[in-house]
Design a protein around this motif. Sequence first.
Motif, PDB file in Angstrom:
ATOM      1  N   LEU A 133      74.359  39.078  31.072  1.00 50.47           N
ATOM      2  CA  LEU A 133      73.689  38.764  31.398  1.00 50.47           C
ATOM      3  C   LEU A 133      73.001  37.923  29.616  1.00 50.47           C
ATOM      4  O   LEU A 133      72.907  37.042  28.734  1.00 50.47           O
ATOM      5  CB  LEU A 133      72.563  38.159  32.154  1.00 50.47           C
ATOM      6  N   LEU A 134      72.276  39.183  29.364  1.00 50.60           N
ATOM      7  CA  LEU A 134      71.907  39.437  28.427  1.00 50.60           C
ATOM      8  C   LEU A 134      72.793  39.144  27.162  1.00 50.60           C
ATOM      9  O   LEU A 134      72.076  38.460  26.040  1.00 50.60           O
ATOM     10  CB  LEU A 134      71.013  40.701  28.169  1.00 50.60           C
ATOM     11  N   VAL A 157      72.573  28.583  19.271  1.00 43.47           N
ATOM     12  CA  VAL A 157      71.677  27.785  18.980  1.00 43.47           C
ATOM     13  C   VAL A 157      71.287  28.187  17.466  1.00 43.47           C
ATOM     14  O   VAL A 157      70.577  26.756  17.598  1.00 43.47           O
ATOM     15  CB  VAL A 157      70.592  27.635  19.727  1.00 43.47           C
ATOM     16  N   GLU A 158      70.305  29.090  16.914  1.00 37.69           N
ATOM     17  CA  GLU A 158      70.309  29.610  15.729  1.00 37.69           C
ATOM     18  C   GLU A 158      71.376  29.095  14.907  1.00 37.69           C
ATOM     19  O   GLU A 158      70.876  28.182  14.163  1.00 37.69           O
ATOM     20  CB  GLU A 158      69.685  30.876  15.846  1.00 37.69           C
ATOM     21  N   ASP A 159      72.006  28.966  15.015  1.00 36.94           N
ATOM     22  CA  ASP A 159      73.364  28.468  14.032  1.00 36.94           C
ATOM     23  C   ASP A 159      73.433  26.647  14.005  1.00 36.94           C
ATOM     24  O   ASP A 159      73.897  26.434  12.878  1.00 36.94           O
ATOM     25  CB  ASP A 159      74.492  29.057  13.902  1.00 36.94           C
ATOM     26  N   LEU A 160      73.752  26.781  14.724  1.00 37.89           N
ATOM     27  CA  LEU A 160      73.319  24.661  14.927  1.00 37.89           C
ATOM     28  C   LEU A 160      72.149  24.441  13.865  1.00 37.89           C
ATOM     29  O   LEU A 160      72.621  23.210  14.181  1.00 37.89           O
ATOM     30  CB  LEU A 160      73.388  24.720  16.748  1.00 37.89           C
ATOM     31  N   ILE A 161      71.566  25.304  14.514  1.00 39.46           N
ATOM     32  CA  ILE A 161      69.431  24.295  14.132  1.00 39.46           C
ATOM     33  C   ILE A 161      70.035  24.645  12.538  1.00 39.46           C
ATOM     34  O   ILE A 161      69.661  23.938  11.572  1.00 39.46           O
ATOM     35  CB  ILE A 161      68.561  25.414  14.786  1.00 39.46           C
ATOM     36  N   ALA A 207      90.567  36.761  17.482  1.00 38.38           N
ATOM     37  CA  ALA A 207      89.307  36.925  17.939  1.00 38.38           C
ATOM     38  C   ALA A 207      89.136  36.653  19.570  1.00 38.38           C
ATOM     39  O   ALA A 207      88.629  35.288  19.329  1.00 38.38           O
ATOM     40  CB  ALA A 207      88.858  35.547  16.299  1.00 38.38           C
ATOM     41  N   GLY A 208      88.092  37.389  19.454  1.00 39.89           N
ATOM     42  CA  GLY A 208      87.618  37.414  20.575  1.00 39.89           C
ATOM     43  C   GLY A 208      86.327  36.596  20.804  1.00 39.89           C
ATOM     44  O   GLY A 208      86.311  35.956  19.971  1.00 39.89           O
ATOM     45  N   ARG A 209      86.075  36.092  22.080  1.00 39.47           N
ATOM     46  CA  ARG A 209      84.546  35.850  22.220  1.00 39.47           C
ATOM     47  C   ARG A 209      83.231  36.103  22.091  1.00 39.47           C
ATOM     48  O   ARG A 209      82.564  36.080  21.207  1.00 39.47           O
ATOM     49  CB  ARG A 209      84.288  34.878  23.687  1.00 39.47           C
ATOM     50  N   ALA A 210      83.734  38.006  21.840  1.00 38.02           N
ATOM     51  CA  ALA A 210      81.937  38.739  21.312  1.00 38.02           C
ATOM     52  C   ALA A 210      82.102  38.645  19.624  1.00 38.02           C
ATOM     53  O   ALA A 210      81.123  39.007  19.176  1.00 38.02           O
ATOM     54  CB  ALA A 210      82.455  39.845  21.787  1.00 38.02           C
ATOM     55  N   ARG A 221      73.957  35.659  22.177  1.00 41.75           N
ATOM     56  CA  ARG A 221      75.574  35.042  22.158  1.00 41.75           C
ATOM     57  C   ARG A 221      74.672  33.362  22.015  1.00 41.75           C
ATOM     58  O   ARG A 221      75.613  32.507  21.005  1.00 41.75           O
ATOM     59  CB  ARG A 221      76.700  35.035  22.871  1.00 41.75           C
ATOM     60  N   MET A 222      74.169  33.085  23.036  1.00 37.36           N
ATOM     61  CA  MET A 222      73.654  31.825  23.616  1.00 37.36           C
ATOM     62  C   MET A 222      72.428  30.829  22.107  1.00 37.36           C
ATOM     63  O   MET A 222      72.442  30.426  21.956  1.00 37.36           O
ATOM     64  CB  MET A 222      73.430  31.346  24.197  1.00 37.36           C
TER      65      MET A 222
END
Length: 488
Positions: free
Chosen positions: A299-300, A310-314, A429-432, A305-306
């Motif tokens: 979860l961490l 969010v930072e990239d979206l900003i 490219a994987g999700r990580a 990643r979330m």
Amino acid sequence: MTGITLSAGGRLADLTRSVRARILAWVLLLAAVGMAGAAGTAYGLERQRIDVRIEQALAQEVSEFAEFRRSAVDPRDGGQFTSLERLFEVALRRNVADHHQTLAAYLPDRTLSPAGGAVALHDDPAFRALVTGSPGPSSGAYASADGPVRYSTVPMTLGPERGTFVVVYFTGPERAELTEVFQIYSAVAVAALAVIAVVGWLAAGRLLRPIRDVRQTAQQISESDLTRRIVAPGNDDVSSLARTFNAMLDRLEEAFATQRRFLDEAGHELRTPITIVRGHLELLNTADAEETAEVRDLLLDELDRMSRSVEDLIVLAKAERPDFLRPDLVDVGRLTDHVLDKARALGDRGWRVDRRTEAWVVADAQRLTQALVQLAENAVKFTRPQDRVVIGSSSDGEVVRLWVSDTGPGIAAADAGRIFERFQRGRGAGRADGSGLGLAIVRAIAEAHGGSVRLHPTPGGGATFELTIPQAAAPVPAAVPQREEVVL
């Protein structure tokens, strides 16, 4: 019927309050004032000219009579005139009055006038008393039964006799002609104002049509329909306003489309980690310490990643703002070296500076560093320790090029056109590997500088990402120490 009447009245009230009606009212007012001013000025000047001409005509007649009195002889015997009455009779026969003029001579007991003279005026007691009452030459105006007149008198004596020679000019007919001319002018002016009103109404409507279209289009536009545009074929300011409004609608439509697409993509991208977090929490067995620790770490990782997404979206949201960049004079060569220093910590690779330029450019050094470090991070993800990652820069005087090149597996040609889009990754490219926003941020930084980013295949395998930005003309400061090529 009442409703229709009120609707028509409302439309009429709106029409009279419209810009079109106001423009037409001002045009008509200015035209009417201009015509009235021109007519009044011309009328006053013409009246003055008529008065001057009348005075000149009276003076000429008086002068001719005075000359006749000095030099004339009685045609009956060739001698000097012995009678004032005889002198007046000969003078009245020889002097032919001009149009609108009449002559008369007054003796104490009778009035002499030429044949066809204005007897009614000559026999007017008030006029006779007026012209004979002055002991010397006089002139003035008189309102007779035949209209206003101007006169000049020449009193004279011959022996015991005393009389007055009078020249009269009827001013009414000439002024009536002038009045008639200006009545015609007034009728023509009214007709001209009517034509101006019709033409002005049509012209104002045609010129203001883009403004009406802007208002109607603005009323019909909604967030779900920004496709309407205004037809503006002219080259005037109003048509330019309509084209500017269309350009604004283009930007708004693109912004709303981008926003909807962005929200859809962001929602899709964030929905998966949220689902993962919820699913693991719902199935978590808190009594099992080992499982709890594993779920905690997972979860961490998802929350990290979330957070990064969010930072990239900003960052991408800020890229649309005018203060996204803080430009300054940047030494491109030193920037290249600093990027290499930062990139070395990303992984054990064969880092090197392929080429560096000594050019200077007006840019945001931090944003350029952010873009190049992002490219270097991507290169680390898709390479192995034995691969090389090369950073370089060049300039041709017009543009500055900055690139990051690697010897990894490269990127498929089918992916080259989409990897700079948001939430897009190359095949394999994987999700990580990240949020899928890194290359979108690189492109946003390049475009904010007025440049672009492109992908090139690296000779021998691998990929090269190149940023190209315009090189602003700027004075180059004193030379800075150069660094030798670094190979790690």
